[in-house]
Enzyme design. Structure first.
Site, PDB file in Angstrom:
ATOM      1  N   ASP A   1      -1.131  -6.298  -0.517  1.00  0.00           N
ATOM      2  CA  ASP A   1      -1.267  -5.558   0.830  1.00  0.00           C
ATOM      3  C   ASP A   1      -2.675  -5.164   1.131  1.00  0.00           C
ATOM      4  O   ASP A   1      -3.281  -4.423   0.280  1.00  0.00           O
ATOM      5  CB  ASP A   1      -0.169  -4.465   0.785  1.00  0.00           C
ATOM      6  CG  ASP A   1       0.306  -3.735   1.980  1.00  0.00           C
ATOM      7  OD1 ASP A   1       0.207  -4.692   3.140  1.00  0.00           O
ATOM      8  OD2 ASP A   1       1.002  -2.976   2.044  1.00  0.00           O
TER       9      ASP A   1
ATOM     10  N   ASP B   1       0.889  -1.324  -0.016  1.00  0.00           N
ATOM     11  CA  ASP B   1       0.024   0.040   0.070  1.00  0.00           C
ATOM     12  C   ASP B   1       0.924   1.256   0.049  1.00  0.00           C
ATOM     13  O   ASP B   1       0.599   2.390   0.094  1.00  0.00           O
ATOM     14  CB  ASP B   1      -0.969  -0.034   1.149  1.00  0.00           C
ATOM     15  CG  ASP B   1      -0.360  -0.129   2.379  1.00  0.00           C
ATOM     16  OD1 ASP B   1       0.854  -0.055   2.749  1.00  0.00           O
ATOM     17  OD2 ASP B   1      -1.238   0.039   3.473  1.00  0.00           O
ATOM     18  N   SER B   2       2.180   0.973   0.181  1.00  0.00           N
ATOM     19  CA  SER B   2       3.150   2.197  -0.109  1.00  0.00           C
ATOM     20  C   SER B   2       2.994   2.807  -1.531  1.00  0.00           C
ATOM     21  O   SER B   2       3.254   4.015  -1.775  1.00  0.00           O
ATOM     22  CB  SER B   2       4.572   1.691  -0.188  1.00  0.00           C
ATOM     23  OG  SER B   2       4.838   0.545  -0.890  1.00  0.00           O
TER      24      SER B   2
ATOM     25  N   LYS C   1      -1.143  -9.554   2.897  1.00  0.00           N
ATOM     26  CA  LYS C   1      -0.321  -8.937   3.760  1.00  0.00           C
ATOM     27  C   LYS C   1      -1.186  -8.117   4.577  1.00  0.00           C
ATOM     28  O   LYS C   1      -2.049  -7.463   4.239  1.00  0.00           O
ATOM     29  CB  LYS C   1       0.718  -8.321   3.660  1.00  0.00           C
ATOM     30  CG  LYS C   1       1.651  -7.541   4.853  1.00  0.00           C
ATOM     31  CD  LYS C   1       2.997  -7.169   4.293  1.00  0.00           C
ATOM     32  CE  LYS C   1       3.114  -5.794   3.858  1.00  0.00           C
ATOM     33  NZ  LYS C   1       2.800  -4.748   4.881  1.00  0.00           N
TER      34      LYS C   1
ATOM     35  N   GLU D   1      -1.420  -5.699   8.501  1.00  0.00           N
ATOM     36  CA  GLU D   1      -0.527  -4.961   9.499  1.00  0.00           C
ATOM     37  C   GLU D   1      -1.118  -5.358  10.880  1.00  0.00           C
ATOM     38  O   GLU D   1      -2.493  -5.285  11.218  1.00  0.00           O
ATOM     39  CB  GLU D   1      -0.297  -3.506   9.124  1.00  0.00           C
ATOM     40  CG  GLU D   1       0.388  -3.019   8.103  1.00  0.00           C
ATOM     41  CD  GLU D   1       0.470  -1.416   7.965  1.00  0.00           C
ATOM     42  OE1 GLU D   1       0.338  -0.821   9.106  1.00  0.00           O
ATOM     43  OE2 GLU D   1       0.870  -1.071   6.937  1.00  0.00           O
TER      44      GLU D   1
ATOM     45  N   GLU E   1       9.369  -4.337  10.460  1.00  0.00           N
ATOM     46  CA  GLU E   1       9.708  -3.231  10.055  1.00  0.00           C
ATOM     47  C   GLU E   1      10.280  -2.224  10.923  1.00  0.00           C
ATOM     48  O   GLU E   1       9.522  -1.917  12.205  1.00  0.00           O
ATOM     49  CB  GLU E   1       8.500  -2.271   9.212  1.00  0.00           C
ATOM     50  CG  GLU E   1       8.815  -0.878   8.608  1.00  0.00           C
ATOM     51  CD  GLU E   1       8.002  -0.344   7.631  1.00  0.00           C
ATOM     52  OE1 GLU E   1       7.103  -1.171   7.038  1.00  0.00           O
ATOM     53  OE2 GLU E   1       8.356   0.707   7.040  1.00  0.00           O
TER      54      GLU E   1
HETATM   55  O1  KIV Z   1       3.474  -1.106   1.775  1.00  0.00           O
HETATM   56  C1  KIV Z   1       4.768  -1.445   1.670  1.00  0.00           C
HETATM   57  O2  KIV Z   1       5.425  -1.469   0.670  1.00  0.00           O
HETATM   58  C2  KIV Z   1       5.058  -2.137   2.795  1.00  0.00           C
HETATM   59  C3  KIV Z   1       6.567  -2.673   2.816  1.00  0.00           C
HETATM   60  C4  KIV Z   1       7.185  -1.504   3.376  1.00  0.00           C
HETATM   61  C5  KIV Z   1       6.946  -3.851   3.570  1.00  0.00           C
HETATM   62  O3  KIV Z   1       4.323  -2.799   3.496  1.00  0.00           O
END
Ligand code: KIV
Length: 298
Positions: free
Chosen positions: A92, A53-54, A122, A124, A191
């Site tokens: 994510d 989600d970056s 993924k 969090e 992280e």
């Molecule tokens: O969103 C993302 O890119 C991440 C990574 C930094 C692990 O969660």
């Protein structure tokens, strides 16, 4: 065959990653958000592609990861998954897509697998999120956990800062990591966790840990595509290593293109198509009188 080439070997699977940990083979993960990113990661022999989600920041220009939506993430995952044939593709789960309830998490996890071609998701956090992991895994969806600095809750953590820097907090991280493993996570991102703490967590778990800013004792490492390639203008975190300055190269190329267009240096003969002389003559002869007149006035 793609111009970027192909990585030999079969597709990477969830059990392959557990085997890699057992063999002490480090896992390489990188984020990708589109088809060329997925292709390049595949061609480079990367093991796992994370559609993080970056993307909200790196490709959608937002200030944080929080505004990322399911629709945006599904579209980006679909594109990256088309390019990343060999790497395991992990989508994510964006903020708001899994926090509300197990059902909501499941509905959105299913979207990633069915609509976007993700092989895992993924999410969090721990605590109430452990039950989300249970329900996703129970439905056959592989889940990667994410602990330490969890950007979706950065405001609650007091900003983008290292986590687990007291004995008590490090102990809680270890407990959370074990809870996520027991709930069925196949892997865990750590992280911005102090290196000795991340190494200890890695040693306690049977599932592989993937570190970002958490030292060399993790079972694998991940970096954000735009950070490692020098494509993102924002301030890079301490743990980022730049392997290229692609942003500068792209800008230079665009400046050269603009200069060539303005000077008339582009396009050249080799960039254009021909038409047989007789066809051109017939075309010219067939022009309407009004057009022919205006041409003759020129
Ligand atoms: O969103 C993302 O890119 C991440 C990574 C930094 C692990 O969660």
């Amino acid at each position: 065959m793609s111009r970027y080439g192909q990585t030999p070997g079969g597709a990477v699977t969830v059990p392959d990653l557990a085997e890699m940990k057992k063999r002490g083979e480090r896992i390489v993960m990188v984020t990708a958000y589109d088809y060329p990113g997925g292709r390049l990661a595949d061609a480079a022999g990367v093991d796992v592609v994370l559609v993080g989600d970056s993307a909200a920041m790196t490709v959608l220009g937002r200030d944080s990861t929080v505004p990322a939506t399911m629709d945006e993430m599904v579209m980006l995952t679909r594109a990256a998954a088309r390019g990343a044939e060999r790497p395991l593709v992990v989508a994510d789960m964006p903020f708001g897509s899994f926090q509300i309830s197990d059902e909501e998490a499941l509905r959105n996890g299913v979207r990633f697998v069915k609509e976007a071609g993700a092989e895992a998701v993924k999410l969090e956090g721990a605590g109430p999120m452990v039950s989300r992991v249970h329900s996703l895994v129970g439905a056959g969806i592989a889940v990667m956990g994410h602990l330490g600095l969890t950007p979706q809750s950065a405001a609650m953590l007091g900003g983008f800062r290292a986590q687990g820097r007291t004995a008590e907090k490090a102990g809680r991280l270890l407990e959370d990591a074990i809870a996520l493993e027991e709930a069925g996570c196949f892997s865990l991102v750590l992280e911005a966790v102090p290196a000795p703490v991340a190494a200890r967590i890695t040693g306690e778990l049977t599932i592989p840990t993937i570190g970002i800013g958490s030292g060399a004792g993790c079972d694998g490492q991940v970096l954000v595509f735009h950070d490692l390639l020098g494509l993102y203008e924002g301030r890079a975190a301490r743990f980022v290593k730049r392997y290229a300055e692609i942003g500068t190269e792209v800008r230079t190329a665009l400046e050269r293109f603009a200069a060539d267009v303005r000077s008339g240096a582009f396009p050249e003969e080799e960039h254009t198509y021909s038409i047989p002389d007789e066809e051109l003559a017939e075309f010219e002869a067939g022009l309407s009188p009004r057009r022919a007149e205006s041409r003759s006035r020129e």
